[in-house]
Design a protein around this motif. Structure first.
Motif, PDB file in Angstrom:
ATOM      1  N   UNK A 196      10.632   6.521  13.984  1.00  0.00           N
ATOM      2  CA  UNK A 196      11.592   5.507  12.845  1.00  0.00           C
ATOM      3  C   UNK A 196      11.844   4.372  13.019  1.00  0.00           C
ATOM      4  N   UNK A 197      12.608   4.218  14.836  1.00  0.00           N
ATOM      5  CA  UNK A 197      12.862   3.200  14.807  1.00  0.00           C
ATOM      6  C   UNK A 197      11.853   2.449  15.161  1.00  0.00           C
ATOM      7  N   UNK A 203       7.479  -2.333  11.148  1.00  0.00           N
ATOM      8  CA  UNK A 203       7.328  -2.933  10.188  1.00  0.00           C
ATOM      9  C   UNK A 203       7.498  -4.519   9.904  1.00  0.00           C
ATOM     10  N   UNK A 204       9.165  -4.396  10.508  1.00  0.00           N
ATOM     11  CA  UNK A 204       9.704  -5.728  10.053  1.00  0.00           C
ATOM     12  C   UNK A 204       8.389  -6.996  10.689  1.00  0.00           C
ATOM     13  N   UNK A 205       7.859  -6.774  11.955  1.00  0.00           N
ATOM     14  CA  UNK A 205       7.101  -7.340  12.210  1.00  0.00           C
ATOM     15  C   UNK A 205       5.843  -7.942  11.827  1.00  0.00           C
ATOM     16  N   UNK A 207       5.674  -7.888   7.832  1.00  0.00           N
ATOM     17  CA  UNK A 207       5.234  -7.616   6.815  1.00  0.00           C
ATOM     18  C   UNK A 207       4.758  -6.594   6.036  1.00  0.00           C
ATOM     19  N   UNK A 208       5.470  -4.983   6.292  1.00  0.00           N
ATOM     20  CA  UNK A 208       5.059  -4.129   5.336  1.00  0.00           C
ATOM     21  C   UNK A 208       6.557  -3.646   5.240  1.00  0.00           C
ATOM     22  N   UNK A 209       6.446  -3.411   3.684  1.00  0.00           N
ATOM     23  CA  UNK A 209       8.053  -2.943   3.685  1.00  0.00           C
ATOM     24  C   UNK A 209       8.966  -1.601   4.287  1.00  0.00           C
ATOM     25  N   UNK A 210       9.733  -1.313   4.336  1.00  0.00           N
ATOM     26  CA  UNK A 210      10.228  -0.752   5.159  1.00  0.00           C
ATOM     27  C   UNK A 210      10.535   0.848   5.211  1.00  0.00           C
TER      28      UNK A 210
END
Length: 252
Positions: A196-197, A203-205, A207-210
């Motif tokens: 998960x982490x 995702x942050x890097x 551009x995905x929704x968290x």
């Protein structure tokens, strides 16, 4: 997005819909990783425009065995939609894919309000199907191709506190009761609890929704095997449970 990248997404989308392999995108010139993820996002947009809904994320190449099998060594992130989901015990038609393979995984359900919190865990199967000829690609190729995502099956969700640590659980993959792969959940990042982490960081890097729908496939616990022409494929994870899919070829 540039017209060129949109055209690459259209090529991959057409290959998936037609179940017809195409030449690797890298054959026309190397893609950098940011452009590859842009193509992947465009692929997801095309699927959503046809009525599908984003339901989760998947990590790729978290297993050393899988990375060696595919000749790559970086963790990557892909998208899942409801159009890819098969119910536990449901059917998959191999004629709908090019050269499908299947692998056992651990699935996590993330809290939509707090995606750092895992609310449930389950055994899972993922069917992968590269849209490229000969199932060959470089890292950017496979990222653009949505990490070869094809279909997935999730078993019974369970309370993580009830299941306990999943760092080294035995994993079995069977076809019609015949053992075809054995492994351990430790193959997934050393411990699937790290998934998960890792997914949130990527995702942050990229551009995905968290939360992206809440489901997270943590990665393969064994090398993938070819999907049979017919039969039942079942994965068992000690202390977590079983999940299965029927392989049934349609008449075309």
């Amino acid at each position: 997005m540039s017209t060129e990248l949109a055209a690459l997404a259209a090529r991959l989308d057409g290959a998936q819909q037609d179940a017809a392999a195409i030449e690797q995108l890298s054959a026309g010139g190397a893609l950098d990783l940011s452009d590859a993820y842009a193509v992947q996002h465009a692929l997801l947009t095309r699927r959503i425009s046809r009525g599908e809904r984003a339901v989760g994320l998947k990590l790729g190449f978290t297993s050393r065995a899988k990375a060696v099998q595919m000749g790559v060594d970086d963790i990557i992130l892909g998208s899942l939609t409801d159009g890819m989901r098969i119910s536990d015990g449901g059917a998959f038609d191999p004629a709908s894919a090019i050269h499908p393979r299947i692998e056992p995984e651990v699935a996590y359900l993330l809290d939509p309000e707090d995606p750092t919190r895992v609310t449930a865990v389950a055994p899972a199967l993922e069917i992968i199907d590269s849209r490229y000829r000969d199932f060959r690609f470089d890292l950017s190729d496979v990222v653009a191709d949505n990490t070869s995502a094809c279909a997935f099956v999730i078993g019974e969700w369970r309370d993580p506190a009830e299941v306990g640590p999943l760092g080294n659980r035995a994993v079995l993959l069977e076809i019609d009761g015949r053992l075809v792969q054995t492994g351990s959940t430790a193959a997934i990042l050393g411990d699937p609890a790290r998934a998960p982490q890792a997914a949130l960081r990527l995702a942050s890097a990229q551009g995905f929704p968290a939360h992206a729908g809440g489901i997270l496939l943590a990665g393969a616990a064994t090398a993938a095997v070819e999907v049979p022409a017919q039969g039942v494929v079942e994965a068992t994870i000690t202390g977590l449970g079983r999940v299965s899919v029927r392989i049934e070829r349609s008449i075309r």
